[in-house]
Motif scaffolding. Sequence first.
Motif, PDB file in Angstrom:
ATOM      1  N   TYR A   1      33.059  20.910 -17.270  1.00 25.53           N
ATOM      2  CA  TYR A   1      32.032  22.111 -17.051  1.00 25.53           C
ATOM      3  C   TYR A   1      31.190  21.272 -16.190  1.00 25.53           C
ATOM      4  N   GLN A   2      30.775  22.096 -15.021  1.00 27.43           N
ATOM      5  CA  GLN A   2      29.869  21.637 -14.048  1.00 27.43           C
ATOM      6  C   GLN A   2      28.403  22.303 -14.156  1.00 27.43           C
ATOM      7  N   LEU A   3      27.398  21.513 -14.972  1.00 33.32           N
ATOM      8  CA  LEU A   3      26.217  21.886 -15.483  1.00 33.32           C
ATOM      9  C   LEU A   3      25.392  22.079 -14.231  1.00 33.32           C
TER      10      LEU A   3
ATOM     11  N   ARG B   1      26.020  22.513 -11.293  1.00 34.72           N
ATOM     12  CA  ARG B   1      26.690  23.644 -10.225  1.00 34.72           C
ATOM     13  C   ARG B   1      26.195  24.837 -10.960  1.00 34.72           C
ATOM     14  N   GLU B   2      26.476  25.091 -12.135  1.00 36.10           N
ATOM     15  CA  GLU B   2      26.292  26.461 -12.783  1.00 36.10           C
ATOM     16  C   GLU B   2      24.816  26.825 -12.927  1.00 36.10           C
TER      17      GLU B   2
ATOM     18  N   ARG C   1      23.622  27.879  -9.297  1.00 36.65           N
ATOM     19  CA  ARG C   1      23.808  29.092  -9.109  1.00 36.65           C
ATOM     20  C   ARG C   1      22.990  30.112  -9.830  1.00 36.65           C
ATOM     21  N   ALA C   2      22.896  29.913 -11.178  1.00 34.75           N
ATOM     22  CA  ALA C   2      22.051  30.814 -11.964  1.00 34.75           C
ATOM     23  C   ALA C   2      20.531  31.011 -11.440  1.00 34.75           C
TER      24      ALA C   2
ATOM     25  N   ARG D   1      21.589  30.621 -20.883  1.00 34.60           N
ATOM     26  CA  ARG D   1      22.838  30.601 -19.691  1.00 34.60           C
ATOM     27  C   ARG D   1      23.694  29.564 -20.018  1.00 34.60           C
ATOM     28  N   VAL D   2      23.244  28.228 -20.245  1.00 39.23           N
ATOM     29  CA  VAL D   2      24.154  27.148 -20.390  1.00 39.23           C
ATOM     30  C   VAL D   2      25.007  27.239 -21.748  1.00 39.23           C
TER      31      VAL D   2
ATOM     32  N   GLY E   1      27.641  29.593 -20.898  1.00 39.85           N
ATOM     33  CA  GLY E   1      28.511  29.219 -20.026  1.00 39.85           C
ATOM     34  C   GLY E   1      29.586  28.102 -20.448  1.00 39.85           C
TER      35      GLY E   1
ATOM     36  N   HIS F   1      33.449  28.593 -20.986  1.00 40.10           N
ATOM     37  CA  HIS F   1      34.202  27.498 -20.212  1.00 40.10           C
ATOM     38  C   HIS F   1      35.222  26.931 -21.260  1.00 40.10           C
TER      39      HIS F   1
END
Length: 408
Positions: free
Chosen positions: A319-321, A323-324, A327-328, A344-345, A348, A352
């Motif tokens: 999981y690309q913390l 990056r995600e 984006r958010a 959100r995390v 995600g 994932h």
Amino acid sequence: MEFGRRRPLLRVRGRSIAWLPPLLLLAGVILLDFNTGAHFRIITWIVLVPGIAAAICGVWTTAAYSLLSLVTYVVVDNAWPDQYQAGFGDFLLVALGGALATLAAVVRMRQERQVGHIRDIAETTRRTVLRPLPPRWAGLEHAGVYLAADVDARVGGDFYDIQPSPHGTRVLVGDVQGKGLGAVEAAAALLGTFREAGYHEKDLTTVAERLEIRMLRHRSHTAALGRADGDRFATAVLIAFPEDSPEAIDVTNFGHEPPLAVGPRGVRELPSGDGAPLGLGDLAGGLPPVHRLPLAADETLLLVTDGVTEARDGPGEFYQLTREVTRAVAADPGRAEPRRLVRRVRDGVLRHTAGRLEDDTTIFAVRRLTGPGGAPGPGDASDPRDASGPGAVPGSGGVPGPGDVAGI
């Protein structure tokens, strides 16, 4: 009243309808028996009715269905001519089936009570280790979520806490190596030390020293007991929000995941762990240094354990913390708010991994309060009293249940 406390398996608008499936089966058996002809009697299938009730209903409901099935069998069977009646042998089968179903319901209810008691103990342990925290406390706004890899365990080696003090507010987030009760014991020992040292000690370095010594003492004690976890250690991030620097924080990192500073202008990764985990300081020649780092008033500090950064999907991709989160926040700067960020995390990571967590997972976000709500009050840094009291409720403080976000 049903025998023992339980949570009904079938509910509609808050009302239990667990009694309905056995009743429908009873009616279906009666109708089929009258419509399948004299040479194919299925009235004996009525023995399934108390069996179904034993699986989803309480003891008294199951006993009632057992008696009702027996009476129904007699009435329906006697409605047929003598040469087509199932007879006394099947009557005994239905009676025995009802008795066994009632006994099975008793055993199931006792097991449910025992499991409920164990879960109550686990919940008490969780609240002891991760005490409830008011959502706005000690000049900070925060949100956190703890996801146990074992959903029945409800507690593991991840830990976090906020400690107000006369020297500013301190925050600790960490992850004890390993699993099981040994990890829980180590986490509880470290949190106990943090709550005392974090309040009394002025220098953050001294707080870090106290945590290191406590971990060494805990390891020595477990080793003396002959336990196999005598070499346990913990990664952690210790943070201070100094009162004299409203746009800076002091950070010392014991080999933990680097915190992220998340704000409307983007995401910054703070320095990674430049020290050994707690309990292994002698291998690194001492404790990690304390860094003073900028943190704007509109930035939220995001801290996670390796359950987030090491979360994998089916093909094995991590999981690309960063990056995600980037984006958010780029799509909606309001997602930097602690509650929305943690949610959100959490979503995600669960998406994932398709809900299959391999490790305990903690997500914690905190930022300074600004405006009228930012002034210290009862329980804030100037108040030595512990604010974890009856007003702290699950999902609103520091001890959310598995999958629940604090403050949401």
